[in-house]
Design an enzyme around this catalytic site. Structure first.
Site, short mmCIF file in Angstrom:
data_model
loop_
_atom_site.label_atom_id
_atom_site.label_comp_id
_atom_site.label_asym_id
_atom_site.label_seq_id
_atom_site.Cartn_x
_atom_site.Cartn_y
_atom_site.Cartn_z
N SER A 102 2.27 -1.75 -0.07
CA SER A 102 3.44 -1.89 0.78
C SER A 102 3.08 -1.85 2.27
O SER A 102 2.35 -2.71 2.76
CB SER A 102 4.47 -0.82 0.41
OG SER A 102 5.72 -1.09 0.98
N ASP A 241 7.30 -5.88 6.08
CA ASP A 241 6.11 -5.07 5.86
C ASP A 241 5.16 -5.87 4.97
O ASP A 241 5.41 -7.04 4.67
CB ASP A 241 6.45 -3.71 5.27
CG ASP A 241 7.00 -3.79 3.85
OD1 ASP A 241 7.55 -4.85 3.49
OD2 ASP A 241 6.87 -2.81 3.10
N ASP A 243 4.28 -6.12 1.84
CA ASP A 243 4.70 -6.80 0.61
C ASP A 243 6.12 -7.33 0.71
O ASP A 243 6.67 -7.84 -0.26
CB ASP A 243 4.55 -5.88 -0.60
CG ASP A 243 5.52 -4.71 -0.60
OD1 ASP A 243 6.00 -4.33 0.48
OD2 ASP A 243 5.77 -4.15 -1.68
N ASP A 245 9.10 -6.11 0.95
CA ASP A 245 10.27 -5.59 0.25
C ASP A 245 11.23 -4.92 1.23
O ASP A 245 12.27 -4.40 0.83
CB ASP A 245 9.89 -4.63 -0.88
CG ASP A 245 9.16 -3.38 -0.41
OD1 ASP A 245 8.83 -3.28 0.80
OD2 ASP A 245 8.89 -2.50 -1.24
#
Length: 447
Positions: A102, A241, A243, A245
């Site tokens: 992440s 960010d 990834d 999400d």
């Protein structure tokens, strides 16, 4: 009983070291595959990664374990975490595996698991899988890693899904938008999405090299975006960010708008068209008091749950709300998706700007109460209520702040840290109580 491997967002660690060593990763694959075969003798699993240099190797080791269990693997290559969750749900995969840490630096990585519903596995299933991993990880050595080739059609399928989530009547033609892609999974997908809808896109931090993911860029470091949006005279800025999400926003003025602002703007719009379910929004213990009061002024309630998008989703499913999220930029539009999706959130806000005007105006009456979060590294994580000195300090803070402030003390789900959050009407109260509580925690538990 606390899990050893799975934290609030999957398995995290340093590649090559436990629990991201080859042996454990192989048994992650074997254990997931074995669980899936209880329902289907030949399950299909989708694997995706962010842009970290360790991602493909980790994916290959897990794929080897899955293959040993008769599982057929599809590989999306670099794709967002919510992209995997979406495709698993839409295209009939039994599960999804995302290799990502992440918003963490490149030298960390992790493994996130999604069930066929597109939602994270329940705690009980994670515990069952973890027990299998721990039971076998020191046994049979891993099989040879599987060579994975990305299927680029999966990108197109995901982008088509996102385009179908536009708010009716919105037109992004000519909208000038700056995207900070965090040198991560949105680096290709973000610009491709908005250009396909006619927006004028200026992309920054969109050249991943395996090591620059989240490096002084993206949703945790919006400073470059704050400069770029006014300089480019853009209508909107979005920071993802690693990834993707989550998404944070910068209005035309340069004002940073976090997940709380997104929830307020989206709640007002959904209510105006009669599509906000439950007359409430789901937030977390970290949601700013300013949002709670702004929603109350609209006749809407804020329901608070523990930090973590899985807990936000669980409450939404339990009580029937269709909008929820976190201050950090994880926002769930449940009528469209079962996870926080930075690209979907960006699309929704861009549509609202197209339909209703500047983001500055959409959140102009949101007063963010002074808030600070201090992290204290801890040597252990006993129940906080079991420590008398910490309980006394929390009681003192609660009495002093009354209804004009809040204190949240919790452990990080992914790091050996305690987080002290204090929020109040006066900044001096925030600083005083945050430092006092952090010192008490440090004295009792400091590493």
């Amino acid at each position: 009983m606390p899990k050893e491997l799975f934290g609030t967002d999957g398995i995290r660690g340093i590649p090559g070291e436990y629990p991201l060593d080859d042996q454990t990763l192989y048994w992650v694959g074997r254990s997931v595959g074995g669980y899936l075969r209880l329902a289907d003798p030949h399950p299909r699993v989708l694997i995706g990664t962010d842009t970290r240099e360790s991602g493909t190797h980790i994916a290959s080791e897990i794929a080897a374990g899955l293959a040993e269990e008769g599982t057929r693997c599809s590989f999306a290559g670099v794709i967002t975490t919510p992209g995997v969750a979406c495709l698993v749900r839409k295209e009939g995969f039994a599960a999804g595996v995302v290799i990502s840490a992440s918003h963490n630096p490149y030298h960390d990585n992790g493994v996130k698991l999604f069930a066929g519903s597109g939602m994270k596995f329940p705690d009980g299933i994670e515990e069952q899988i973890e027990n299998e991993i721990l039971r076998h990880r020191n046994g049979r050595p891993p099989a040879a890693a599987v060579r994975l080739a990305p299927d680029r059609q999966l990108d197109e399928d995901y982008l088509a899904f996102l385009r179908g989530c536009m708010i009716p009547g919105a037109d992004l033609s000519g909208l000038k938008i700056v995207l900070d892609c965090a040198n991560g999974a949105a680096s290709l997908l973000g610009p491709a999405l908005f250009r396909s809808l006619g927006a004028q896109v200026i992309a920054i931090h969109d050249r991943p090299d395996g090591r620059n993911i989240n490096a002084n860029c993206g949703s945790l470091y919006p400073e470059d975006l704050q400069k770029a949006v006014p300089q480019q005279r853009a209508d909107l800025g979005v920071a993802f960010d690693g990834d993707a999400d989550r998404a944070m926003f910068v209005a035309a003025s340069g004002r940073v708008v976090d997940g709380d602002g997104v929830l307020l703007a989206a709640a007002r719009y959904l209510r105006s068209i009669g599509k906000l379910k439950g007359r409430a929004v789901v937030g977390t213990t970290m949601t700013n008091l300013g949002l709670e009061r702004a929603l109350a002024a609209e006749g809407l309630a804020l329901v608070r749950v523990p930090v973590g998008d899985r807990y936000v989703l669980e409450e939404m499913l339990r009580s029937g709300e269709n909008l929820g999220g976190e201050q950090s930029g994880h926002v769930i539009f449940l009528d469209d998706a079962t996870t926080g999706d930075g690209l979907l959130t960006a699309l929704k806000i861009a549509c609202l700007v197209s339909l209703q005007g500047p983001l500055d105006d959409l959140v102009k009456d949101l007063k963010a109460y002074p808030q600070t979060i201090l992290n204290v590294r801890v040597r252990a994580k006993p129940p906080l209520e079991s420590l008398p000195e910490i309980s006394r300090a929390l009681d003192d803070a609660a009495r002093a702040l009354g209804k004009s402030g809040r204190v949240v003390l919790r452990y990080s789900g992914t790091e050996p840290k305690a987080r002290v959050m204090v929020e109040a009407e006066r900044a001096e109260d925030v600083q005083h109580w945050a430092e006092r509580l952090a010192n008490v925690v440090r004295s009792a538990l400091g590493a």
